[in-house]
Design a protein around this motif. Sequence first.
Motif, PDB file in Angstrom:
ATOM      1  N   ARG A 409      22.477  -6.154  33.068  1.00  0.00           N
ATOM      2  CA  ARG A 409      23.673  -5.333  32.854  1.00  0.00           C
ATOM      3  C   ARG A 409      24.487  -5.934  31.724  1.00  0.00           C
ATOM      4  N   GLY A 410      24.745  -5.140  30.706  1.00  0.00           N
ATOM      5  CA  GLY A 410      25.516  -5.604  29.565  1.00  0.00           C
ATOM      6  C   GLY A 410      24.627  -6.075  28.431  1.00  0.00           C
ATOM      7  N   LEU A 411      25.056  -5.772  27.208  1.00  0.00           N
ATOM      8  CA  LEU A 411      24.355  -6.214  26.000  1.00  0.00           C
ATOM      9  C   LEU A 411      25.370  -6.889  25.078  1.00  0.00           C
ATOM     10  N   GLU A 412      25.047  -8.109  24.684  1.00  0.00           N
ATOM     11  CA  GLU A 412      25.954  -8.872  23.824  1.00  0.00           C
ATOM     12  C   GLU A 412      25.233  -9.210  22.519  1.00  0.00           C
ATOM     13  N   PRO A 413      25.801  -8.830  21.355  1.00  0.00           N
ATOM     14  CA  PRO A 413      25.133  -9.151  20.085  1.00  0.00           C
ATOM     15  C   PRO A 413      25.103 -10.661  19.832  1.00  0.00           C
ATOM     16  N   LEU A 414      23.971 -11.155  19.375  1.00  0.00           N
ATOM     17  CA  LEU A 414      23.831 -12.578  19.058  1.00  0.00           C
ATOM     18  C   LEU A 414      24.057 -12.820  17.567  1.00  0.00           C
ATOM     19  N   PHE A 415      23.153 -12.323  16.745  1.00  0.00           N
ATOM     20  CA  PHE A 415      23.291 -12.429  15.287  1.00  0.00           C
ATOM     21  C   PHE A 415      22.366 -11.400  14.654  1.00  0.00           C
ATOM     22  N   SER A 416      22.545 -11.159  13.370  1.00  0.00           N
ATOM     23  CA  SER A 416      21.728 -10.174  12.664  1.00  0.00           C
ATOM     24  C   SER A 416      21.110 -10.805  11.421  1.00  0.00           C
ATOM     25  N   ILE A 417      19.954 -10.264  11.016  1.00  0.00           N
ATOM     26  CA  ILE A 417      19.253 -10.727   9.818  1.00  0.00           C
ATOM     27  C   ILE A 417      19.184  -9.548   8.855  1.00  0.00           C
ATOM     28  N   PRO A 418      19.802  -9.640   7.690  1.00  0.00           N
ATOM     29  CA  PRO A 418      19.778  -8.520   6.736  1.00  0.00           C
ATOM     30  C   PRO A 418      18.353  -8.193   6.288  1.00  0.00           C
ATOM     31  N   VAL A 419      17.973  -6.933   6.437  1.00  0.00           N
ATOM     32  CA  VAL A 419      16.647  -6.461   6.015  1.00  0.00           C
ATOM     33  C   VAL A 419      16.834  -5.063   5.426  1.00  0.00           C
ATOM     34  N   PRO A 420      16.916  -4.918   4.121  1.00  0.00           N
ATOM     35  CA  PRO A 420      17.134  -3.599   3.514  1.00  0.00           C
ATOM     36  C   PRO A 420      15.961  -2.667   3.770  1.00  0.00           C
ATOM     37  N   GLY A 421      16.262  -1.388   4.063  1.00  0.00           N
ATOM     38  CA  GLY A 421      15.219  -0.387   4.243  1.00  0.00           C
ATOM     39  C   GLY A 421      15.115   0.099   5.675  1.00  0.00           C
ATOM     40  N   PHE A 422      13.961   0.648   6.005  1.00  0.00           N
ATOM     41  CA  PHE A 422      13.680   1.158   7.338  1.00  0.00           C
ATOM     42  C   PHE A 422      12.895   0.109   8.122  1.00  0.00           C
ATOM     43  N   ARG A 450      14.912   8.033   1.054  1.00  0.00           N
ATOM     44  CA  ARG A 450      14.224   6.814   0.610  1.00  0.00           C
ATOM     45  C   ARG A 450      15.234   5.762   0.191  1.00  0.00           C
ATOM     46  N   VAL A 451      14.930   4.507   0.536  1.00  0.00           N
ATOM     47  CA  VAL A 451      15.768   3.371   0.115  1.00  0.00           C
ATOM     48  C   VAL A 451      14.982   2.604  -0.944  1.00  0.00           C
ATOM     49  N   LYS A 452      15.333   2.822  -2.217  1.00  0.00           N
ATOM     50  CA  LYS A 452      14.574   2.231  -3.317  1.00  0.00           C
ATOM     51  C   LYS A 452      14.695   0.703  -3.366  1.00  0.00           C
ATOM     52  N   GLU A 453      15.819   0.186  -2.872  1.00  0.00           N
ATOM     53  CA  GLU A 453      16.016  -1.266  -2.933  1.00  0.00           C
ATOM     54  C   GLU A 453      15.117  -2.021  -1.942  1.00  0.00           C
ATOM     55  N   ALA A 454      14.576  -1.301  -0.962  1.00  0.00           N
ATOM     56  CA  ALA A 454      13.776  -1.952   0.081  1.00  0.00           C
ATOM     57  C   ALA A 454      12.407  -2.353  -0.450  1.00  0.00           C
ATOM     58  N   LYS A 455      11.810  -3.335   0.217  1.00  0.00           N
ATOM     59  CA  LYS A 455      10.467  -3.810  -0.124  1.00  0.00           C
ATOM     60  C   LYS A 455       9.527  -3.526   1.046  1.00  0.00           C
ATOM     61  N   ASN A 456       8.402  -2.908   0.738  1.00  0.00           N
ATOM     62  CA  ASN A 456       7.404  -2.642   1.769  1.00  0.00           C
ATOM     63  C   ASN A 456       6.687  -3.942   2.131  1.00  0.00           C
ATOM     64  N   GLY A 457       6.887  -4.411   3.342  1.00  0.00           N
ATOM     65  CA  GLY A 457       6.258  -5.671   3.717  1.00  0.00           C
ATOM     66  C   GLY A 457       6.633  -6.112   5.118  1.00  0.00           C
ATOM     67  N   LEU A 458       6.158  -7.313   5.456  1.00  0.00           N
ATOM     68  CA  LEU A 458       6.439  -7.926   6.757  1.00  0.00           C
ATOM     69  C   LEU A 458       7.434  -9.065   6.574  1.00  0.00           C
ATOM     70  N   TYR A 459       8.471  -9.061   7.388  1.00  0.00           N
ATOM     71  CA  TYR A 459       9.434 -10.168   7.415  1.00  0.00           C
ATOM     72  C   TYR A 459       9.158 -11.009   8.664  1.00  0.00           C
ATOM     73  N   ILE A 460       8.834 -12.280   8.461  1.00  0.00           N
ATOM     74  CA  ILE A 460       8.628 -13.207   9.581  1.00  0.00           C
ATOM     75  C   ILE A 460       9.907 -14.009   9.764  1.00  0.00           C
ATOM     76  N   ILE A 461      10.572 -13.775  10.886  1.00  0.00           N
ATOM     77  CA  ILE A 461      11.886 -14.372  11.151  1.00  0.00           C
ATOM     78  C   ILE A 461      11.723 -15.472  12.202  1.00  0.00           C
TER      79      ILE A 461
END
Length: 483
Positions: A409-422, A450-461
Motif C-alpha cells: 500500500r502506497g508508492l514512494e518515488p526513490l529517484f529517476s534516471i534521465p532517458v530521452p525518448g520512449f 517522434r523524439v529525434k533527440e532520443a537514441k535507439n538502444g539499451l541503457y544498463i542502469i
Amino acid sequence: MSFFIKNKGNPKGFKPTHGAGRKSDGDGDKRNKSKLSKRLNEEISSDSETESDPVGKKQRGDDEREIEETAQEKKLRLAKSYLDQLREEEEKRAEDDAFESDLIAGRLQDDVLEQRGKLQRMIAKDLVPPEASEVRLLRGHKLPITCLVITPDDKHIFSASKDCSIIKWEVESGKKVHKIAGGRKGTDARHVGHTAHVLCMAISSDGKYLATGDMNKLIMIWEAATCKHLYKFTGHRGPVSGLAFRRGTHDLYSASHDRSIKVWNVDENAYVETLFGHQDVITGLDCLSRERCVTTGGRDRTVRVWKIAEESQLVFHGHESSIDCIQLINEEHMVTGGDDGAVSVWTVNKKKPLTTVKLAHGSRGDAGLEQPCWVSSVAALLNSDTLASGASGSHNSCVQLWKVGQSYRGLEPLFSIPVPGFVNSLKFANSGKFLVAGVGQEHRLGRWWRVKEAKNGLYIIPLKRKDPELIVATEMEAEQEER
C-alpha cells in the motif's frame, strides 16, 4: 745355580737407578689420589645436573604419580577426559545444527510466503542513484527497441526492434554475441527470422528457449544459447503483443491484438488451447509459476487474471484510460501503467488498485494543453518492494524507481534516471544488480510522434546499494530518534 746367582747381581744390559723403588711408590699414590678426585668430581657433577634439570624432576614426578595412581584410577581419569571431549563435540554440533535449522526455517518460510504471494523483501531503502557516467548505452539496432529480456544468469540480454532484428548482448563487456538479422517484407518463405516489427519476447526460466512475437501474427522459438531457430507457431489472427513462459516449465502463454490468449507447449511443439474475454486489443501479459497469467486489455481498461486449469478469469477495473503494460510483483500482486499517466499496484483479491499514483511522470505539451506523459513500461524486482516505470514521448523523459509501502500500500518515488525518448521496455536483473531500459525514438506500437533527440538502444542502469556501515549508522540514528 751359578747362572741365576750371577745375573741376579747384575743382569746384562740392566742399569740400576738410585731411588727407582721409591719413585714407583710415589706414582702409585698419585694414581690413587687421581682416581679419588675423579670420583668426587663425577659425584659433584651428577648432583649439579640433577638440580639444574627440571625436566628430569618432572619425569621422576610423573613416574612417581604413575606409581601412586592405580590402574582403576587411570581408567577413570581417561574416561572423564573422553566424556569431556564428547560433550564439547556435541555442543559444537548442536550449535551448527541450530544455525542450519535457522537457515532452513528461514528459507522454508520465504518459500511459503512466495507461494502465497506475500513475500516482500525490503530493498528499496538501500538503493542510491547511479552517476550519469555509470549508465551504459548499447547501440546496435537501426530502429527503436521494442522489447528485451535478461537471461536467468544475468550474463546476457536479448533485444528486438522495429528493424525486425534480434541481438544477443553480453552484459559485462557490452558486446554483441549474436545477431539474427531481420528480413524484408514478403520474404517469409526463405528468410529465417522476422520480417515485421518484433513486439514482444520471453525466455524460459531455465534459459533454454527464447520466444519472439511479431506484427505478422507469428511466434518464433529459438535456442537461447546458440540463437538457432527451432519452431514457428501460427494461429493468432492479429499481431502478437505479449509472451511469457510459466516459471519452471516450458509452457508458453501468448497474447494478441485479436483479443485472445493462447497456450502452447514448446517441448512438444504443440498448441494447447485458446481463451477469450478482452473487449479490445491485449497490450501486455505476464505470469510466474502458478498455472495462470495476467493481461491488460488496452482501451477496455481492464486487467484480467486467467486461471488456465479452471478456464476462468477475474476482471479488474481502475485506470481512466488505456492500460498499456503489466508486470507481476509476486503471485498475488502486480503493477500496471497506462496512457493516463498513472502507475497502479493491485492484488488479485480486490477488484480495485491498492494504490495509484496519477501523473507519475508529469505532463507534456503547451500551457493549458498539457497531457499526461504515457507510462509505456513497468518492471518489478520479484518479491521485493522495488518497482520501475518508464515514460514516453518527451525529450526529458526518464526511468522512475519506486518504493512500495508495507503490504503493498502506497508508492514512494526513490529517484529517476534521465532517458530521452520512449522507454518501450524495462527489466530488472534477477540478482537485482542492474536495470535495463529499451529506448527508441518512437512508441513500440505506433508512430504517433517522434523524439529525434532520443537514441535507439539499451541503457544498463546499475542499482547501487548504500555502504553497510552507513546503513547501520542510519538505523541507529532512527532508533535514537524513536526513543
